[in-house]
Enzyme design. Structure first.
Site, PDB file in Angstrom:
ATOM      1  CG  ASP A 284      -1.779   1.245   1.325  1.00  0.00           C
ATOM      2  OD1 ASP A 284      -2.279   1.705   0.286  1.00  0.00           O
ATOM      3  OD2 ASP A 284      -1.942   1.790   2.438  1.00  0.00           O
ATOM      4  CB  SER A 285       0.194   4.768  -0.655  1.00  0.00           C
ATOM      5  OG  SER A 285      -1.000   4.786   0.101  1.00  0.00           O
TER       6      SER A 285
ATOM      7  CD  GLU B 236      -2.144   8.972   6.762  1.00  0.00           C
ATOM      8  OE1 GLU B 236      -1.241   9.800   6.929  1.00  0.00           O
ATOM      9  OE2 GLU B 236      -2.047   7.994   6.002  1.00  0.00           O
TER      10      GLU B 236
ATOM     11  CG  HIS C 170      -6.283   5.757   4.790  1.00  0.00           C
ATOM     12  ND1 HIS C 170      -5.384   5.237   3.903  1.00  0.00           N
ATOM     13  CD2 HIS C 170      -5.557   6.523   5.646  1.00  0.00           C
ATOM     14  CE1 HIS C 170      -4.165   5.683   4.198  1.00  0.00           C
ATOM     15  NE2 HIS C 170      -4.248   6.459   5.250  1.00  0.00           N
TER      16      HIS C 170
HETATM   17  N1  DGL Z   1      -3.943   3.854   0.052  1.00  0.00           N
HETATM   18  C1  DGL Z   1      -4.553   4.947  -0.671  1.00  0.00           C
HETATM   19  C2  DGL Z   1      -5.781   4.419  -1.429  1.00  0.00           C
HETATM   20  O1  DGL Z   1      -6.339   3.390  -1.102  1.00  0.00           O
HETATM   21  C3  DGL Z   1      -4.957   6.080   0.228  1.00  0.00           C
HETATM   22  C4  DGL Z   1      -3.806   6.894   0.740  1.00  0.00           C
HETATM   23  C5  DGL Z   1      -3.049   7.605  -0.338  1.00  0.00           C
HETATM   24  O2  DGL Z   1      -3.540   8.580  -0.922  1.00  0.00           O
HETATM   25  O3  DGL Z   1      -1.947   7.155  -0.622  1.00  0.00           O
HETATM   26  O4  DGL Z   1      -6.191   5.047  -2.360  1.00  0.00           O
END
Ligand code: DGL
Length: 275
Positions: A11-12, A153, A187
């Protein structure tokens, strides 16, 4: 046939742990290696070219860990990079968009589905494409909700200000009559209670974390990749930058047993021309 290698999840940042939680519940025998790109989060406001490159780099790093399958537990990355990942990787890869779309099509009665996500996800039109591929008559209302990720967050999961922001984003969707809402960002399951309170039964929530875990189970079976061990499996978490307070928020909210967090340096690829 069984395969003891871990499932790779990226994930990011930390948000993809919502997918890990769902995977742990559904597939308790499977080892998981989770990689969060905390050095470069958020992906949601970045260009498709950049998100694609970052995603390929995260997948390369997971392959270094000898994973048997890559779960793109990030909607923004799934929306813009899944095609390239499928073409490039030597192991099966799965994203969160298709499973989410399938669950939404199964859930809607009015054939009007709402989708919320980051700017990158909504701009890509990936959910609309998947939803219409499943049902060409479906009506989709999609909305980017960029303020939700920072609120989550910050740990403001049960907070008047977050409720206000949710109402502002979701008010128009409920007025348009959506009966199903896809939480198109890893999230957002952390806000499921707050969003559910706002919707007050007017629309069903589709959480891409759970539907993705089910799709991973099917993919493991299709490729004969299940682990056969009995007993609890391991969860390793690695990040590209030191953990921040959001890890504590996610740990608490998800009640996940996360041991010592490892640090990994990004394996860089050459940048492509911006799209
Ligand atoms: N993990 C990202 C998503 O599901 C959300 C957080 C981000 O913008 O990196 O889109």
């Amino acid at each position: 046939m069984s395969d003891p290698r871990p499932i790779g999840v990226f994930d990011s940042g930390i948000g993809g742990l919502t997918v890990v939680k769902a995977l742990r519940e559904l597939l308790p025998n499977e080892d998981i290696f989770y990689l969060g790109d905390t050095a470069r989060v958020p992906y949601g406001g970045k260009s498709a070219t950049t998100v694609e490159r970052y995603s390929l780099e995260m997948a390369d790093m997971l392959l270094e860990e000898n994973v048997k399958l890559v779960v793109t537990a990030c909607n923004s990355a799934s929306a813009v990079a899944l095609g390239r990942l499928e073409q490039t990787l030597s192991v099966p890869v799965i994203g969160v968009i298709k499973p989410g779309a399938q669950a939404a099509v199964a859930a809607t009665r009015s054939q009007h589905v709402g989708v919320i996500g980051t700017r990158a996800t909504i701009k890509s039109g990936a959910y609309e494409r998947e939803l219409r591929a499943l049902n060409p008559d479906i009506n989709v209302t999609a909305r980017a909700c960029p303020l939700l990720v920072p609120l989550i967050e910050e740990g403001w999961l049960d907070d008047g200000l977050t409720d206000h922001v949710i109402a502002r984003y979701l008010g128009p969707l409920t007025q348009e009559g959506v009966d199903t809402l896809v939480l198109g960002c890893t999230h957002y399951p952390l806000l499921a209670d707050a969003i559910g309170r706002f919707l007050a039964g007017k629309a069903k929530l589709v959480d891409s974390a759970h539907t993705c875990a089910k799709a991973v189970e099917q993919l493991l079976d299709r490729h004969s990749l299940r682990a056969s061990r009995g007993g609890a499996a391991s969860l390793q978490v690695a990040l590209t930058d030191a953990p921040d307070t959001f890890l504590a928020v996610a740990r608490r909210a998800l009640q996940l047993e996360i041991g010592e967090v490892q640090l990994r340096e990004v394996l860089h690829r050459a940048p492509a021309t911006a799209r």
